[in-house]
Enzyme design. Structure first.
Site, PDB file in Angstrom:
ATOM      1  N   LYS A 212     -11.333   9.326  -1.645  1.00  0.00           N
ATOM      2  CA  LYS A 212     -10.208  10.175  -1.255  1.00  0.00           C
ATOM      3  C   LYS A 212     -10.548  11.652  -1.413  1.00  0.00           C
ATOM      4  O   LYS A 212     -10.304  12.459  -0.517  1.00  0.00           O
ATOM      5  CB  LYS A 212      -8.974   9.811  -2.086  1.00  0.00           C
ATOM      6  CG  LYS A 212      -7.727  10.599  -1.703  1.00  0.00           C
ATOM      7  CD  LYS A 212      -6.460   9.958  -2.246  1.00  0.00           C
ATOM      8  CE  LYS A 212      -6.459   9.785  -3.740  1.00  0.00           C
ATOM      9  NZ  LYS A 212      -5.200   9.170  -4.215  1.00  0.00           N
ATOM     10  N   GLU A 218     -20.067   8.356  -8.458  1.00  0.00           N
ATOM     11  CA  GLU A 218     -20.728   7.080  -8.198  1.00  0.00           C
ATOM     12  C   GLU A 218     -20.839   6.821  -6.694  1.00  0.00           C
ATOM     13  O   GLU A 218     -21.877   6.377  -6.195  1.00  0.00           O
ATOM     14  CB  GLU A 218     -19.964   5.924  -8.868  1.00  0.00           C
ATOM     15  CG  GLU A 218     -19.943   5.959 -10.376  1.00  0.00           C
ATOM     16  CD  GLU A 218     -18.700   6.643 -10.931  1.00  0.00           C
ATOM     17  OE1 GLU A 218     -18.322   6.339 -12.065  1.00  0.00           O
ATOM     18  OE2 GLU A 218     -18.105   7.473 -10.200  1.00  0.00           O
ATOM     19  N   GLY A 269      -5.616   4.851  -5.840  1.00  0.00           N
ATOM     20  CA  GLY A 269      -6.693   3.948  -5.461  1.00  0.00           C
ATOM     21  C   GLY A 269      -6.358   2.491  -5.646  1.00  0.00           C
ATOM     22  O   GLY A 269      -6.624   1.653  -4.772  1.00  0.00           O
ATOM     23  N   ARG A 270      -5.740   2.153  -6.777  1.00  0.00           N
ATOM     24  CA  ARG A 270      -5.457   0.746  -7.069  1.00  0.00           C
ATOM     25  C   ARG A 270      -4.311   0.207  -6.213  1.00  0.00           C
ATOM     26  O   ARG A 270      -4.057  -0.997  -6.214  1.00  0.00           O
ATOM     27  CB  ARG A 270      -5.133   0.589  -8.553  1.00  0.00           C
ATOM     28  CG  ARG A 270      -3.971   1.453  -9.051  1.00  0.00           C
ATOM     29  CD  ARG A 270      -4.002   1.570 -10.574  1.00  0.00           C
ATOM     30  NE  ARG A 270      -2.975   2.438 -11.116  1.00  0.00           N
ATOM     31  CZ  ARG A 270      -3.088   3.760 -11.224  1.00  0.00           C
ATOM     32  NH1 ARG A 270      -4.165   4.371 -10.763  1.00  0.00           N
ATOM     33  NH2 ARG A 270      -2.129   4.482 -11.775  1.00  0.00           N
ATOM     34  N   GLU A 356      -4.654   0.135 -15.577  1.00  0.00           N
ATOM     35  CA  GLU A 356      -4.762   1.550 -15.259  1.00  0.00           C
ATOM     36  C   GLU A 356      -3.390   2.162 -15.037  1.00  0.00           C
ATOM     37  O   GLU A 356      -3.177   3.353 -15.286  1.00  0.00           O
ATOM     38  CB  GLU A 356      -5.635   1.747 -14.017  1.00  0.00           C
ATOM     39  CG  GLU A 356      -6.085   3.195 -13.805  1.00  0.00           C
ATOM     40  CD  GLU A 356      -7.188   3.328 -12.780  1.00  0.00           C
ATOM     41  OE1 GLU A 356      -8.373   3.254 -13.165  1.00  0.00           O
ATOM     42  OE2 GLU A 356      -6.871   3.495 -11.580  1.00  0.00           O
ATOM     43  N   HIS A 387     -13.070 -24.469 -18.470  1.00  0.00           N
ATOM     44  CA  HIS A 387     -14.302 -24.746 -19.201  1.00  0.00           C
ATOM     45  C   HIS A 387     -14.868 -23.468 -19.826  1.00  0.00           C
ATOM     46  O   HIS A 387     -16.046 -23.417 -20.182  1.00  0.00           O
ATOM     47  CB  HIS A 387     -15.324 -25.384 -18.262  1.00  0.00           C
ATOM     48  CG  HIS A 387     -14.888 -26.721 -17.757  1.00  0.00           C
ATOM     49  ND1 HIS A 387     -15.223 -27.906 -18.379  1.00  0.00           N
ATOM     50  CD2 HIS A 387     -14.093 -27.060 -16.714  1.00  0.00           C
ATOM     51  CE1 HIS A 387     -14.675 -28.923 -17.722  1.00  0.00           C
ATOM     52  NE2 HIS A 387     -13.987 -28.435 -16.710  1.00  0.00           N
ATOM     53  N   LYS A 502     -15.853  10.826 -17.220  1.00  0.00           N
ATOM     54  CA  LYS A 502     -16.502  11.485 -16.084  1.00  0.00           C
ATOM     55  C   LYS A 502     -16.965  12.894 -16.460  1.00  0.00           C
ATOM     56  O   LYS A 502     -18.071  13.313 -16.121  1.00  0.00           O
ATOM     57  CB  LYS A 502     -15.543  11.562 -14.889  1.00  0.00           C
ATOM     58  CG  LYS A 502     -15.193  10.231 -14.246  1.00  0.00           C
ATOM     59  CD  LYS A 502     -14.268  10.471 -13.068  1.00  0.00           C
ATOM     60  CE  LYS A 502     -13.873   9.186 -12.378  1.00  0.00           C
ATOM     61  NZ  LYS A 502     -12.976   9.431 -11.220  1.00  0.00           N
TER      62      LYS A 502
END
Length: 526
Positions: A212, A218, A269-270, A356, A387, A502
């Protein structure tokens, strides 16, 4: 008038704490349990159903939760959100992800434009682009069709879209809508990008760079990694890459891309899977019509979330039961357990969405709060999880509420009968058995084999995992998290907690460190 008050100041919360708790083992045993399964169920969109019979609730608790919903003004706050009020107080922004899939209320104007029209326009641009890629009108330098799409992004630019792609991959293959394979590069660890690049034919791959701001470290690092690989293959990166970014981003008008599609600051973002962040990769992978069906499912669930009647609003009901478990019963975690391989990455998406959003210790006015907020979210698909960590869920010292998700039918429908039942029947049998086992337990004279029970769970059940049911499922959890944030009076739409690391990482790379940071940098040979 809307009042933004802390949970511990609400009279209805004090009443909720004093309501008699139920004995879940007794409630879910015998005919009582059968009646609860029939009674405690709410329809969702796209044929889904939210069943909360195995939760520690009864009519008295539901009545108290309804009072809490009204005093906390959950319906009014959601209405304010979708009508464009500034709900994200930390960043002083509106919250508009619902507008990507439908107009719930008033026209919302921002940046001089009708935001619903803006989102529709971008969806149409993406659809047109995807159709041209599929037809070969947009192709590589040799005029050959692209066969693979690779999304480069991190956090919400990866987790949601990746989970949605995996959820619909088998469905699309069965229904003849599978257009292109999708891959994802997220981690700045070079092994991630290298592994993906080694698994695709880069000459026939189109890459989507999602950021954005256009400044995510990254993502830009991985962009450079991919561009270098394309150049080494004798290819022009600008003819293999598109961007999903904001109109004010440095990526927006760059010559490094075939095309740029736009999002804005009003979608976190999420919460961006129904925006261009998910739209570009899903439209390329499955076709624009499938993405539109996904949006329709989300829009229908949003309409239910706007219902003022808690008993007809599954997201609000789910949220309030979660608040009861967290703030009255004191449970620290929630396990999300989809009995569907297609939803293998859905718990990972919900980890970000929930933790978040509501991992906050100050309220929306930046004042400290004196009660717990968001739980720890984790999960794996069934039956794999059985399991793995189910031992702790059954007999551990912590009681951990569970949210199961199950479907009556598989996506591929090429099942076989083994020992008188299909694999899908075995899967469904396991989820039904686990719900009752967790709730009712089993008495045994050997303490090591004794199960106390009283472990609460709910289940969302559907016919099949389709674009519509996936959209409804996504919207349900987005709205659940929103309602819980309203109850806790926190801002569910900023994420200051991801920023400090960051900043310090940039200092390390610039060798502007001292103390422990300097020594750790030396240990890592930075």
């Amino acid at each position: 008038m809307i009042n933004w008050n802390n949970l511990d100041t609400l009279k209805s919360f004090e009443e909720l704490k004093n309501v008699n708790k139920i004995d879940l083992v007794k409630a879910m045993s015998g005919e009582s349990g059968a009646e609860r399964v029939k009674k405690y169920s709410v329809p969702m969109a796209a044929g889904l159903n939210y069943n909360y019979a195995a939760k520690e609730i009864d009519d008295s608790i539901l009545s108290a939760l309804d009072k809490l919903a009204k005093e906390a003004q959950l319906t009014e706050k959601f209405e304010a959100l979708y009508n464009g009020e500034v709900i994200n107080t930390g960043e002083k922004r509106m919250v508009l992800h619902q507008l990507t899939r439908g107009q719930l209320g008033d026209k919302v104007m921002a940046d001089g434009v009708d935001k619903r029209e803006f989102y529709i326009n971008e969806q149409n641009r993406i659809a047109d682009f995807a159709n041209k890629v599929h037809s070969g009108e947009i192709a590589n330098a040799k005029g050959e069709k692209f066969t693979t799409v690779v999304q480069i992004g991190i956090g919400g630019s990866d987790l949601g879209p990746r989970a949605m792609y995996l959820a619909l991959e088998n469905w699309a293959k069965k229904n003849g809508t599978f257009k292109m394979e999708a891959k994802f590069i997220s981690n700045v660890d070079p092994d991630d990008a290298s592994a993906v690049l080694n698994s695709v034919d880069v000459a026939h791959s189109i890459f989507i760079l999602v950021s954005k701001s256009g400044t995510t470290l990254e993502t830009l690092t991985n962009q450079s990694f991919v561009m270098d690989a394309l150049k080494k293959a004798g290819l022009d990166p600008a003819k293999h890459m598109i961007a999903v970014t904001s109109e004010t981003s440095p990526l927006a008008k760059s010559d490094d891309f075939i095309e740029a599609f736009y999002m804005d600051d009003y979608i976190g973002g999420r919460y961006s899977s129904t925006s261009g962040v998910g739209g570009a990769v899903l439209s390329l992978a499955f076709g624009p019509d499938v993405f539109a069906r996904f949006l329709n499912g989300a829009a229908e669930e949003d309409k239910l979330s706007a219902n003022a009647d808690m008993m007809k609003n599954p997201a609000m009901l789910d949220a309030l039961i979660g608040v009861y478990e967290r703030n009255v019963l004191g449970y620290p975690s929630t396990a999300v357990l989809p009995y569907s391989q297609g939803l293998s990455r859905f718990p990972a998406h919900l980890q970000q969405l929930d933790m978040e959003s509501n991992g906050k210790s100050v309220n929306r006015f930046a004042e400290p709060i004196n009660y717990v907020t968001g739980p720890v979210i984790f999960g794996e698909p069934g039956t794999n999880g059985q399991h793995s960590f189910y031992q702790l869920l059954h007999q551990g010292t912590d009681v951990i509420p569970m949210q199961f998700i199950g479907f009556k039918n598989s996506q591929l429908a090429n099942d076989v009968v083994i020992e008188n039942s299909t694999s899908q029947k075995k899967l469904c049998a396991n989820v039904a058995a686990q719900i009752v086992a967790f709730a009712c337990g089993k008495n045994d004279e050997n303490p090591n084999k004794n199960f106390k029970g009283g472990r609460p769970s709910s289940i969302i059940i559907g016919e099949e995992l389709t674009p519509e049911s996936l959209g409804a499922l996504l919207a349900h959890f987005e709205n659940k998290v929103m309602f819980q944030g309203f109850v806790w009076n926190v801002n569910s739409f900023d994420q200051e907690g991801v920023q400090l690391g960051k900043v310090l990482a940039k200092k390390v790379l610039a060798h502007e460190t001292d103390g422990a940071l300097a020594e750790l940098s030396k240990l890592l040979e930075i």
